[in-house]
Design an enzyme around this catalytic site. Structure first.
Site, PDB file in Angstrom:
ATOM      1  N   LYS A  18       0.852  -1.189   0.000  1.00  0.00           N
ATOM      2  CA  LYS A  18       0.000   0.000   0.000  1.00  0.00           C
ATOM      3  C   LYS A  18       0.889   1.240   0.000  1.00  0.00           C
ATOM      4  CE  LYS A  18      -3.082   2.707   3.058  1.00  0.00           C
ATOM      5  NZ  LYS A  18      -3.917   2.726   4.292  1.00  0.00           N
ATOM      6  N   ASP A  54      -2.616  10.318   3.426  1.00  0.00           N
ATOM      7  CA  ASP A  54      -4.004   9.907   3.641  1.00  0.00           C
ATOM      8  C   ASP A  54      -4.731  10.948   4.468  1.00  0.00           C
ATOM      9  OD1 ASP A  54      -6.396   8.609   3.970  1.00  0.00           O
ATOM     10  OD2 ASP A  54      -5.620   7.059   5.342  1.00  0.00           O
ATOM     11  N   LYS A  69     -10.110  13.070   7.948  1.00  0.00           N
ATOM     12  CA  LYS A  69      -9.629  12.764   9.301  1.00  0.00           C
ATOM     13  C   LYS A  69      -9.597  14.038  10.141  1.00  0.00           C
ATOM     14  CE  LYS A  69      -6.448   9.021   7.962  1.00  0.00           C
ATOM     15  NZ  LYS A  69      -6.987   7.932   8.793  1.00  0.00           N
ATOM     16  N   ASP A  78       1.745   6.611   5.387  1.00  0.00           N
ATOM     17  CA  ASP A  78       0.731   5.664   4.923  1.00  0.00           C
ATOM     18  C   ASP A  78       1.147   4.926   3.645  1.00  0.00           C
ATOM     19  OD1 ASP A  78      -1.626   4.419   5.621  1.00  0.00           O
ATOM     20  OD2 ASP A  78      -2.877   5.758   4.424  1.00  0.00           O
ATOM     21  N   ASP A 116     -12.104   6.957   3.864  1.00  0.00           N
ATOM     22  CA  ASP A 116     -10.871   6.788   4.642  1.00  0.00           C
ATOM     23  C   ASP A 116     -10.454   5.313   4.719  1.00  0.00           C
ATOM     24  OD1 ASP A 116      -8.701   7.577   6.102  1.00  0.00           O
ATOM     25  OD2 ASP A 116      -9.805   7.877   7.990  1.00  0.00           O
ATOM     26  N   GLU A 135      -9.313   3.495   2.419  1.00  0.00           N
ATOM     27  CA  GLU A 135      -8.856   3.561   1.036  1.00  0.00           C
ATOM     28  C   GLU A 135      -7.780   2.523   0.719  1.00  0.00           C
ATOM     29  OE1 GLU A 135      -7.551   5.209   3.404  1.00  0.00           O
ATOM     30  OE2 GLU A 135      -5.410   5.089   2.987  1.00  0.00           O
ATOM     31  N   ARG A 186      -7.460  -0.634   1.266  1.00  0.00           N
ATOM     32  CA  ARG A 186      -7.971  -1.896   0.708  1.00  0.00           C
ATOM     33  C   ARG A 186      -8.412  -1.712  -0.741  1.00  0.00           C
ATOM     34  NH1 ARG A 186     -12.272  -2.038   5.536  1.00  0.00           N
ATOM     35  NH2 ARG A 186     -10.521  -0.920   6.459  1.00  0.00           N
TER      36      ARG A 186
HETATM   37  N1  BES Z   1      -4.018   4.739   6.988  1.00  0.00           N
HETATM   38  C1  BES Z   1      -5.113   4.482   7.864  1.00  0.00           C
HETATM   39  C2  BES Z   1      -4.752   3.536   9.003  1.00  0.00           C
HETATM   40  C3  BES Z   1      -3.729   4.024   9.987  1.00  0.00           C
HETATM   41  C4  BES Z   1      -4.127   4.597  11.168  1.00  0.00           C
HETATM   42  C5  BES Z   1      -2.383   3.855   9.754  1.00  0.00           C
HETATM   43  C6  BES Z   1      -3.192   5.024  12.083  1.00  0.00           C
HETATM   44  C7  BES Z   1      -1.440   4.277  10.659  1.00  0.00           C
HETATM   45  C8  BES Z   1      -1.845   4.866  11.831  1.00  0.00           C
HETATM   46  C9  BES Z   1      -6.260   3.862   7.068  1.00  0.00           C
HETATM   47  O1  BES Z   1      -6.360   4.251   5.751  1.00  0.00           O
HETATM   48  C10 BES Z   1      -7.517   4.289   7.735  1.00  0.00           C
HETATM   49  O2  BES Z   1      -7.799   5.450   7.726  1.00  0.00           O
HETATM   50  N2  BES Z   1      -8.239   3.333   8.311  1.00  0.00           N
HETATM   51  C11 BES Z   1      -9.446   3.610   8.967  1.00  0.00           C
HETATM   52  C12 BES Z   1     -10.423   2.558   8.570  1.00  0.00           C
HETATM   53  C13 BES Z   1     -11.859   2.873   8.961  1.00  0.00           C
HETATM   54  C14 BES Z   1     -12.372   4.052   8.186  1.00  0.00           C
HETATM   55  C15 BES Z   1     -12.701   1.649   8.701  1.00  0.00           C
HETATM   56  C16 BES Z   1      -9.176   3.556  10.465  1.00  0.00           C
HETATM   57  O3  BES Z   1      -8.355   2.771  10.897  1.00  0.00           O
HETATM   58  O4  BES Z   1      -9.770   4.361  11.176  1.00  0.00           O
HETATM   59 ZN    ZN Z   2      -4.635   4.892   4.820  1.00  0.00          ZN
HETATM   60 MN    MN Z   3      -7.483   6.034   5.481  1.00  0.00          MN
END
Ligand code: BES
Ligand code: ZN
Ligand code: MN
Length: 490
Positions: free
Chosen positions: A254, A259, A266, A277, A336, A338, A340
């Site tokens: 990825k 992000d 966010k 990210d 968010d 994204e 996947r």
């Molecule tokens: N890049 C983030 C995950 C992340 C969070 C990486 C903290 C490193 C540190 C990912 O894209 C994301 O935003 N995931 C969301 C998923 C949710 C919307 C289902 C999350 O973890 O809140």
């Molecule tokens: Zn992300």
């Molecule tokens: Mn995200």
């Protein structure tokens, strides 16, 4: 790119201890019996070593920790660093000793008088790994670097063994540099250019642009990047060091260079951390570099999806339905989630094009994995016990934390969508598992597959055994070892 510290290996010469300028390092494997280097330092300093080694402070040290005597009498050195060691050190203990020395060294010359102590190559690697800083954006002029010399038994053997380890360290440094780089510098285009530079190491590197990705049908990947001015790209890196007809191991990363969350934006606090990210892509890149540098006898293909997740008038909306390259449709509930969407298309492409023997994807995929495992372990998900265990063994041998998590139909059911084949989120419960279930829908049954959720381990706010604060390079050592143990010489 910053290279790991150069380290020279020499025969033991206790006579050098008196005149060395910088720091002198000796190793204590047995408190009652100093080796010839320690005896020499002890004689010169009129017994300071013996007293230090018998002190309470030294007694309390763990193997691999160091006690320093500053401005010692009788030597030219600025300090004598006394490493608490053991006759049969583990790899982790030897690397820990090296890392302890890196922290003391600064830019000084260092004479590491190992004597007959074991694992000189791992002491050297530990030092190189911890002797990393990310300073391209610091304007202060660099002071000249000192020299590091390891004096040990069989220096030629140690040097050869260290060569392979330092190739891996160089891969780790590439991963760390990429992850630490801010998003205004490491755009998708800059990232791709840095990967293309690795052609000089014998890798074949292709960059697929948006037009090509659209032609291939990678609409879920493209929908993540469509709000950004930076063009989305997929980069394919091939290392063909194995037999011509063996299918490769595929590594998929990825690479979200930043992000914001997109329209599901966010909160401001901590958003700057999302420069990391692209960590999965960074580990794939660093692993490919390590494999090339040490001339691995295996076929490995690394694929990274490089995109930026931005809100704009052109961005994907919550509720949009997108068709993936596989043909399955996805209802984007949360922009968010994204990562996947990027991975599913690249994983599908990897399988269609390369029919890999096995596939591993790496991603800073979910905040939920940090809730579950903290910064100690990456989450490991797999459809194949034997393959998964081989990875866990490799990670254990390299001291990189990895913990297996479950998959199952009950979790998969949480992705059900009213209007499309699936939603891109499963809800609050088991967020890391439902993310993995989403990915598994794009894994062919016959492909042994591991998903590594590295959100907690890719970058840290407190130093680890071998890395300062910031990017760790987690995974490069484990993947390199997995390739060495399971994909070479078969
Ligand atoms: N890049 C983030 C995950 C992340 C969070 C990486 C903290 C490193 C540190 C990912 O894209 C994301 O935003 N995931 C969301 C998923 C949710 C919307 C289902 C999350 O973890 O809140
Ligand atoms: Zn992300
Ligand atoms: Mn995200």
């Amino acid at each position: 790119m910053r290279k790991p510290t150069a380290i020279r290996f020499e025969e033991n010469r206790p006579a050098h201890i008196m005149g060395h300028e910088g720091r002198v390092v000796i190793f204590i494997t047995d408190q009652a019996k100093l080796d010839s280097n320690a005896r020499r330092a002890n004689a010169l300093s009129k017994g300071a070593i013996e007293r230090a080694v018998q002190s309470d402070a030294f007694e309390k040290l763990k193997v691999g920790q160091v006690f320093s005597i500053a401005m010692p009498h009788g030597l030219k050195a600025d300090a004598i660093d006394i490493v608490r060691y053991t006759r049969k050190p583990t790899v982790a203990q030897a690397r820990k000793a090296g890392a302890s020395l890196a922290k003391l060294r600064g830019k000084a010359n260092m004479l590491i008088a190992l004597g007959a102590a074991r694992l000189p190559q791992d002491v050297a690697m530990g030092l190189a790994m911890r002797d990393y800083t990310f300073d391209p954006h610091k304007t202060a002029a660099d002071a000249p670097e000192g020299e590091v010399v390891v004096q040990c038994a069989k220096p030629e053997e140690a040097e050869a063994a260290a060569g392979a380890l330092l190739a891996v360290a160089e891969g780790v440094f590439m991963t760390r540099d990429l992850i630490n780089e801010p998003a205004n510098v490491l755009t998708t285009t800059e990232f791709a250019e840095r990967l293309v530079e690795m052609e000089a190491l014998g890798l074949t590197v292709e960059v697929l642009d948006e037009e090509e990705l659209a032609r291939l049908g990678m609409r879920t990947l493209l929908c993540v990047g469509q709000g950004s001015d930076s063009p989305s790209k997929v980069v394919v890196m091939q290392w063909n060091g194995g037999a011509e007809d063996t299918p490769p191991l595929a590594l998929v990363g990825k690479g979200v260079v930043f992000d914001t969350g997109g329209i599901s934006i966010k909160p401001a606090g901590g958003m700057e951390d999302m420069t990391m990210d692209m960590g999965g892509a960074g580990v794939v890149a660093g692993t490919m570099r390590a494999l090339a540098l040490r001339g691995a006898k295996a076929n490995v293909v690394g694929l990274v999806g490089l995109v930026e997740n931005m809100p704009s008038g052109n961005a994907t909306r919550p509720g949009d339905v997108i068709t993936s390259m596989k043909g399955d449709t996805v209802e984007v509930i949360n922009t968010d989630a994204e990562g996947r969407l990027v991975l599913c298309d690249v994983m599908w492409y990897a399988q269609e094009r390369f029919e890999p023997e096995a596939m591993i994807d790496l991603a800073t995929l979910t905040g939920a994995i940090i809730v579950g495992l903290g910064h100690e372990n990456a989450g490991v998900f797999s459809n194949n016990d034997a393959f998964c265990n081989a990875f866990l063994t490799a990670a254990g041998a390299e001291n990189e934390g990895a913990w297996r998590m479950p998959l199952g139909d009950g979790y998969d059911a949480l992705l059900k969508s009213r209007i499309a084949d699936m939603k891109n989120i499963g809800g609050r419960a088991a967020g890391s598992v439902t993310a993995a279930q989403f990915l598994q829908r794009f894994v062919k049954d016959e492909t042994p597959w591991i998903h590594l959720d590295i959100a907690g381990v890719a970058s840290v706010k407190t130093e680890t055994a071998l890395a300062p604060v910031g990017a760790t390079g987690w995974g490069v050592m484990a993947l390199n070892r997995l390739v060495q143990d399971a994909f070479e010489g078969s």
